[in-house]
Design an enzyme around this catalytic site. Structure first.
Site, PDB file in Angstrom:
ATOM      1  N   CYS A  97       0.863  -1.188   0.000  1.00 52.89           N
ATOM      2  CA  CYS A  97       0.000   0.000   0.000  1.00 52.89           C
ATOM      3  C   CYS A  97       0.896   1.233   0.000  1.00 52.89           C
ATOM      4  CB  CYS A  97      -0.979  -0.028   1.178  1.00 52.89           C
ATOM      5  SG  CYS A  97      -0.212   0.035   2.815  1.00 52.89           S
ATOM      6  N   ARG A 150      -3.421  -0.498   5.365  1.00 52.76           N
ATOM      7  CA  ARG A 150      -4.017  -1.602   4.592  1.00 52.76           C
ATOM      8  C   ARG A 150      -3.128  -2.827   4.444  1.00 52.76           C
ATOM      9  NH1 ARG A 150      -5.242   2.209  -0.357  1.00 52.76           N
ATOM     10  NH2 ARG A 150      -3.322   3.080   0.541  1.00 52.76           N
ATOM     11  N   ASP A 183      -8.215   4.000   0.835  1.00 53.32           N
ATOM     12  CA  ASP A 183      -7.268   4.422   1.856  1.00 53.32           C
ATOM     13  C   ASP A 183      -8.043   4.923   3.074  1.00 53.32           C
ATOM     14  OD1 ASP A 183      -5.407   5.680   3.415  1.00 53.32           O
ATOM     15  OD2 ASP A 183      -4.501   6.827   1.778  1.00 53.32           O
TER      16      ASP A 183
HETATM   17  P1  4NP Z   1      -1.803   2.876   3.982  1.00 52.76           P
HETATM   18  O1  4NP Z   1      -2.481   4.224   4.535  1.00 52.76           O
HETATM   19  O2  4NP Z   1      -1.220   3.203   2.618  1.00 52.76           O
HETATM   20  O3  4NP Z   1      -2.942   1.936   3.893  1.00 52.76           O
HETATM   21  O4  4NP Z   1      -0.749   2.486   4.992  1.00 52.76           O
HETATM   22  C1  4NP Z   1      -1.817   5.454   4.603  1.00 52.76           C
HETATM   23  C2  4NP Z   1      -0.882   5.666   5.578  1.00 52.76           C
HETATM   24  C3  4NP Z   1      -0.250   6.883   5.665  1.00 52.76           C
HETATM   25  C4  4NP Z   1      -0.561   7.891   4.771  1.00 52.76           C
HETATM   26  C5  4NP Z   1      -1.493   7.659   3.768  1.00 52.76           C
HETATM   27  C6  4NP Z   1      -2.120   6.430   3.693  1.00 52.76           C
HETATM   28  N1  4NP Z   1       0.093   9.153   4.887  1.00 52.76           N
HETATM   29  O5  4NP Z   1      -0.221  10.036   4.059  1.00 52.76           O
HETATM   30  O6  4NP Z   1       0.938   9.332   5.755  1.00 52.76           O
END
Ligand code: 4NP
Length: 149
Positions: A10, A16, A119
């Site tokens: 991800c 995720r 997300d």
């Molecule tokens: P992930 O979610 O890709 O599912 O781990 C996110 C975690 C952090 C961020 C965005 C999405 N961020 O912008 O820091």
């Protein structure tokens, strides 16, 4: 590569893909498959999963609290046999790094028909439950398909 190795990808590797890793690991039942996860970006490298991901996993009997975020690396194309991405932005980031047709072929959306796992980072806990539900169905399908390989 001596056996099936699955990498969940991800953006940040804290919401995720740690869930996807934990859910798939919980369904392996003796299959010799290893599972890991990574993020396309380095924002959260070394961090534990988001507390909301830890909580939704725990609610379903899965402990992901010991995972640590890392960034996707080019060597992952050699190390892993299957790479599953959560959304189109992850897909675009990873296909751009592939150096061969063989590496490209390892990359797939985790959901059918290139649907996206939304997300959940900026939303509430219901987004994390939604991710869990989508990923649990996806992991059931992955286990079935790996059993038939
Ligand atoms: P992930 O979610 O890709 O599912 O781990 C996110 C975690 C952090 C961020 C965005 C999405 N961020 O912008 O820091």
């Amino acid at each position: 590569m001596d056996h099936t190795k699955v990498l969940m990808v991800c953006l940040g590797n804290i919401c995720r893909s740690p869930l996807a890793q934990g859910i798939l690991e919980s369904k392996l039942k003796g299959l010799t498959i290893s599972v890991d996860s990574a993020g396309t970006e380095a924002y959260h490298v070394g961090n534990s999963p988001d507390p909301r991901s830890i909580a939704v996993a725990k609610k379903h009997g899965i402990d992901i609290s010991q995972q640590k975020a890392r960034q996707f690396s080019l060597s992952d194309f050699k190390e892993f046999s299957h790479i599953f991405v959560m959304d189109r932005s992850n897909y675009n980031a990873i296909i751009a790094k592939a150096a061969s047709e063989e590496e490209l072929k390892k990359i797939n959306f985790i959901l059918n028909d290139q649907e996206e796992v939304p997300d959940p980072y900026y939303g509430g806990p219901e987004g994390f439950q939604n991710c869990f539900t989508l990923l649990e169905d996806a992991c059931d399908r992955i286990v079935k398909s790996l059993e038939n390989e």
